[in-house]
Design a protein around this motif. Structure first.
Motif, PDB file in Angstrom:
ATOM      1  N   ALA A  55      -7.556  12.667  24.233  1.00 29.97           N
ATOM      2  CA  ALA A  55      -6.720  11.060  24.854  1.00 29.97           C
ATOM      3  C   ALA A  55      -6.126  11.676  26.357  1.00 29.97           C
ATOM      4  O   ALA A  55      -6.569  10.302  26.733  1.00 29.97           O
ATOM      5  N   LYS A  56      -6.450  13.097  26.866  1.00 27.57           N
ATOM      6  CA  LYS A  56      -6.500  12.695  28.486  1.00 27.57           C
ATOM      7  C   LYS A  56      -7.639  12.406  29.339  1.00 27.57           C
ATOM      8  O   LYS A  56      -7.046  11.374  30.127  1.00 27.57           O
ATOM      9  N   MET A  57      -8.392  11.774  28.692  1.00 33.47           N
ATOM     10  CA  MET A  57     -10.089  11.742  29.360  1.00 33.47           C
ATOM     11  C   MET A  57      -9.708  10.309  29.207  1.00 33.47           C
ATOM     12  O   MET A  57     -10.381  10.256  31.052  1.00 33.47           O
ATOM     13  N   ILE A  58      -9.696   9.648  28.937  1.00 33.03           N
ATOM     14  CA  ILE A  58      -9.466   8.836  28.305  1.00 33.03           C
ATOM     15  C   ILE A  58      -7.996   7.339  28.868  1.00 33.03           C
ATOM     16  O   ILE A  58      -7.478   6.271  28.754  1.00 33.03           O
ATOM     17  N   GLY A  59      -6.491   8.143  29.680  1.00 34.37           N
ATOM     18  CA  GLY A  59      -5.930   7.790  29.987  1.00 34.37           C
ATOM     19  C   GLY A  59      -4.699   8.078  28.422  1.00 34.37           C
ATOM     20  O   GLY A  59      -4.405   5.822  28.985  1.00 34.37           O
ATOM     21  N   LEU A  60      -4.612   7.925  27.119  1.00 35.26           N
ATOM     22  CA  LEU A  60      -4.049   7.786  25.968  1.00 35.26           C
ATOM     23  C   LEU A  60      -2.478   8.314  25.836  1.00 35.26           C
ATOM     24  O   LEU A  60      -3.398  10.598  25.578  1.00 35.26           O
ATOM     25  N   GLU A  61      -1.493   8.106  26.158  1.00 40.00           N
ATOM     26  CA  GLU A  61      -0.967   8.946  25.681  1.00 40.00           C
ATOM     27  C   GLU A  61       0.137   8.637  23.855  1.00 40.00           C
ATOM     28  O   GLU A  61       0.398   7.445  24.098  1.00 40.00           O
ATOM     29  N   GLN A  62      -0.073   9.509  22.934  1.00 43.94           N
ATOM     30  CA  GLN A  62       0.504   8.898  22.052  1.00 43.94           C
ATOM     31  C   GLN A  62       1.036   8.591  21.057  1.00 43.94           C
ATOM     32  O   GLN A  62       2.175   8.594  20.905  1.00 43.94           O
ATOM     33  N   PHE A  63       1.736  10.048  21.982  1.00 41.02           N
ATOM     34  CA  PHE A  63       2.964  10.937  21.806  1.00 41.02           C
ATOM     35  C   PHE A  63       4.361  10.505  23.044  1.00 41.02           C
ATOM     36  O   PHE A  63       3.894  10.716  24.394  1.00 41.02           O
ATOM     37  N   PRO A  64       5.580  10.557  23.015  1.00 45.31           N
ATOM     38  CA  PRO A  64       6.484   9.762  22.238  1.00 45.31           C
ATOM     39  C   PRO A  64       5.994   7.979  21.302  1.00 45.31           C
ATOM     40  O   PRO A  64       5.781   7.573  22.556  1.00 45.31           O
ATOM     41  N   VAL A  65       6.201   8.691  20.140  1.00 42.75           N
ATOM     42  CA  VAL A  65       5.598   7.041  19.738  1.00 42.75           C
ATOM     43  C   VAL A  65       6.892   6.558  18.883  1.00 42.75           C
ATOM     44  O   VAL A  65       7.670   7.778  17.945  1.00 42.75           O
ATOM     45  N   ILE A  66       7.656   5.049  19.229  1.00 34.20           N
ATOM     46  CA  ILE A  66       7.854   4.413  17.463  1.00 34.20           C
ATOM     47  C   ILE A  66       7.299   4.461  16.235  1.00 34.20           C
ATOM     48  O   ILE A  66       6.537   3.686  16.179  1.00 34.20           O
ATOM     49  N   GLY A  67       8.370   5.544  15.246  1.00 32.53           N
ATOM     50  CA  GLY A  67       7.025   4.326  14.157  1.00 32.53           C
ATOM     51  C   GLY A  67       7.308   3.037  13.309  1.00 32.53           C
ATOM     52  O   GLY A  67       8.245   2.349  13.937  1.00 32.53           O
ATOM     53  N   GLY A  68       6.470   3.339  12.502  1.00 33.84           N
ATOM     54  CA  GLY A  68       6.830   1.687  11.789  1.00 33.84           C
ATOM     55  C   GLY A  68       6.047   0.385  11.865  1.00 33.84           C
ATOM     56  O   GLY A  68       5.541   0.674  12.825  1.00 33.84           O
ATOM     57  N   HIS A  69       4.702   0.575  10.977  1.00 33.27           N
ATOM     58  CA  HIS A  69       4.121  -0.875  11.311  1.00 33.27           C
ATOM     59  C   HIS A  69       3.760  -1.969   9.888  1.00 33.27           C
ATOM     60  O   HIS A  69       2.904  -2.741   9.594  1.00 33.27           O
ATOM     61  N   GLU A  70       4.712  -1.995   9.456  1.00 38.59           N
ATOM     62  CA  GLU A  70       5.161  -2.757   8.299  1.00 38.59           C
ATOM     63  C   GLU A  70       6.566  -3.034   8.391  1.00 38.59           C
ATOM     64  O   GLU A  70       7.361  -2.872   8.513  1.00 38.59           O
ATOM     65  N   GLY A  71       6.788  -4.566   8.516  1.00 38.67           N
ATOM     66  CA  GLY A  71       7.226  -5.695   9.023  1.00 38.67           C
ATOM     67  C   GLY A  71       7.794  -6.823   8.855  1.00 38.67           C
ATOM     68  O   GLY A  71       6.603  -7.561   8.967  1.00 38.67           O
ATOM     69  N   ALA A  72       9.016  -7.797   9.164  1.00 40.91           N
ATOM     70  CA  ALA A  72       9.207  -7.931   8.608  1.00 40.91           C
ATOM     71  C   ALA A  72      10.129  -9.362   9.471  1.00 40.91           C
ATOM     72  O   ALA A  72      11.054  -8.316   8.820  1.00 40.91           O
ATOM     73  N   GLY A  73      10.972 -10.592   9.699  1.00 35.99           N
ATOM     74  CA  GLY A  73      11.803 -10.956  11.145  1.00 35.99           C
ATOM     75  C   GLY A  73      11.581 -12.498  11.401  1.00 35.99           C
ATOM     76  O   GLY A  73      10.836 -13.101  10.644  1.00 35.99           O
ATOM     77  N   THR A  74      12.479 -12.273  12.524  1.00 34.02           N
ATOM     78  CA  THR A  74      12.557 -14.042  12.795  1.00 34.02           C
ATOM     79  C   THR A  74      12.097 -13.847  14.411  1.00 34.02           C
ATOM     80  O   THR A  74      12.780 -12.507  14.958  1.00 34.02           O
ATOM     81  N   VAL A  75      11.911 -14.538  14.647  1.00 37.96           N
ATOM     82  CA  VAL A  75      11.303 -14.180  16.280  1.00 37.96           C
ATOM     83  C   VAL A  75      12.982 -14.753  17.085  1.00 37.96           C
ATOM     84  O   VAL A  75      13.363 -15.851  16.983  1.00 37.96           O
ATOM     85  N   VAL A  76      13.479 -14.439  18.068  1.00 41.88           N
ATOM     86  CA  VAL A  76      14.543 -14.508  18.891  1.00 41.88           C
ATOM     87  C   VAL A  76      14.141 -15.006  19.824  1.00 41.88           C
ATOM     88  O   VAL A  76      14.957 -15.048  20.562  1.00 41.88           O
ATOM     89  N   GLU A  77      12.717 -14.537  20.721  1.00 47.21           N
ATOM     90  CA  GLU A  77      13.027 -14.565  22.076  1.00 47.21           C
ATOM     91  C   GLU A  77      10.649 -14.475  22.424  1.00 47.21           C
ATOM     92  O   GLU A  77      10.423 -14.207  21.514  1.00 47.21           O
TER      93      GLU A  77
END
Length: 381
Positions: free
Chosen positions: A58-80
């Motif tokens: 991860a460090k080699m490719i410049g990726l930092e996975q943490f800290p991370v906000i969870g959740g990848h299932e959602g639905a809602g209303t566009v506000v902007e």
């Protein structure tokens, strides 16, 4: 803008619900106020490390996975909406697909939106547009987002490539479920397994994905749909989603399938356990008839390479072992189609939700999942 979010600061920690700030959406992005978020097992894979890259890589490719906000299932209303967004406007209802779909890469052009090139950014957790963060902790620390979505927050900023526009009559709390688990399970049966009328299908693991694999197999016309799970509660729930029979183990399923098919075995086996391990493959393949297909949907440890598989049987009985992501679905076509089936009473979504939680209950929700108490938990905002 200020909001709250469930943040995972490091592997093997609990989710920490904290105040955060969000930047305005930039070019190609929208801000969405969510109605609900599904609590998918894939977020648990961040906790356990199954989906965490080796720190040195991860460090080699410049990726930092943490800290991370969870959740990848959602639905809602566009506000902007940010500059250059033409397909969405403030007030539009959207479901968030955990696989973004650009519509232009070679995979999208072939009708394989589940393999869109933008999927390369999912573990990076930054905005697809410029790989920077729009979500920040109160001390200014940049926060990643699970699958570039971060639905464990009532408000999030995402790429328009992750948004599927919905008609206003679809309940948003149910639409949230279709962004991953429902489509993954249904598509595993209908697309990847290609279940045909009259076939015998075995689904191993009856959680949020497996229950929908049962639904897909039943909808496709399978004669026998066998649900395999060691948890009694899940076996009890399985008939609601189309199971005709249940078993508690591979061994029990082997005897049952043999009896039902007069020794011919199952046409399709679909693995939807919380985590797949290499020692599951051989017994799953042994449930298959000649020319049968085993579909692996479950996530494995990112470092896992060992698989038990009888190669003689694979060749001489022409069995197939295939992978599957997001049900091999096309989110822009299949998410609206599945929600229309729900509205017409042909897809069960209400029955999937065992318990609802508020954001502060996120850790309890995942403990209930680990304890086998839920088919699917949902965070309501």
């Amino acid at each position: 803008m200020e909001s709250r979010a469930a943040i995972l600061w490091e592997q093997n920690a609990e989710w920490s619900v904290e105040d955060i700030t969000l930047d305005d959406p930039k070019a190609g992005e929208v801000m969405v106020e969510l109605a609900a978020s599904g609590m998918c097992h894939s977020d648990e894979h961040l906790v356990t490390g199954d989906m965490v890259l080796d720190p040195e890589i991860a460090k080699m490719i410049g990726l930092e996975q943490f800290p991370v906000i969870g959740g990848h299932e959602g639905a809602g209303t566009v506000v902007e909406v940010g500059p250059g967004v033409t397909d969405l406007a403030v007030g539009d209802h959207v479901a968030l697909g955990f696989i973004p779909a650009c519509g232009r890469c070679p995979s999208c052009a072939r009708g394989w939106q589940h393999l869109c090139d933008l999927g390369a950014f999912l573990l990076a957790g930054r905005q697809i547009t410029d790989l920077t963060a729009r979500h920040h902790a109160k001390d200014g620390t940049d926060l990643g987002t699970m699958c570039c979505l971060g639905t464990f927050s009532p408000v999030t900023v995402v790429s328009e490539a992750s948004c599927i526009k919905l008609t206003d009559d679809i309940p948003l709390d149910k639409a949230a479920l279709v962004g991953c688990g429902v489509t993954t399970g249904w598509g595993a049966a209908v697309n990847a397994a290609n279940v045909q009328p009259g076939e015998t299908v075995v689904v191993v693991g009856i959680g949020g994905v497996g229950a929908n694999a049962l639904q897909g197999a039943a909808y496709a016309g399978a004669r026998h749909v066998i649900a395999v799970d060691p948890v009694e509660f899940k076996r009890e729930q399985a008939p609601i989603f189309g199971a005709t029979h249940t078993a508690s183990s591979f061994e029990e399923a082997q005897a049952l399938v043999g009896e039902l098919t007069w020794g011919a075995n199952a046409d399709k086996v679909i693995i939807t356990t919380g985590q797949v391990t290499g020692d599951m493959i051989a017994p799953a393949m042994s449930l298959l008839a000649k020319g049968g297909r085993c579909v692996v949907v479950s996530v494995a440890d990112i470092k896992a390479n060992d698989v038990q598989l009888n190669l003689f049987e694979l060749t001489l009985q022409r069995k197939e072992l295939v992978g599957c992501i997001f049900g091999n679905a096309n989110p822009r076509r299949d998410i609206p189609r599945l929600l229309r089936l729900y509205m017409e009473g042909q897809l069960k979504l209400d029955e999937l939700v065992t318990r609802e939680y508020d954001l502060d209950g996120v850790n309890q929700g995942y403990q209930d999942m680990r304890d086998g108490k839920n088919i699917r938990g949902v965070i309501k905002y």
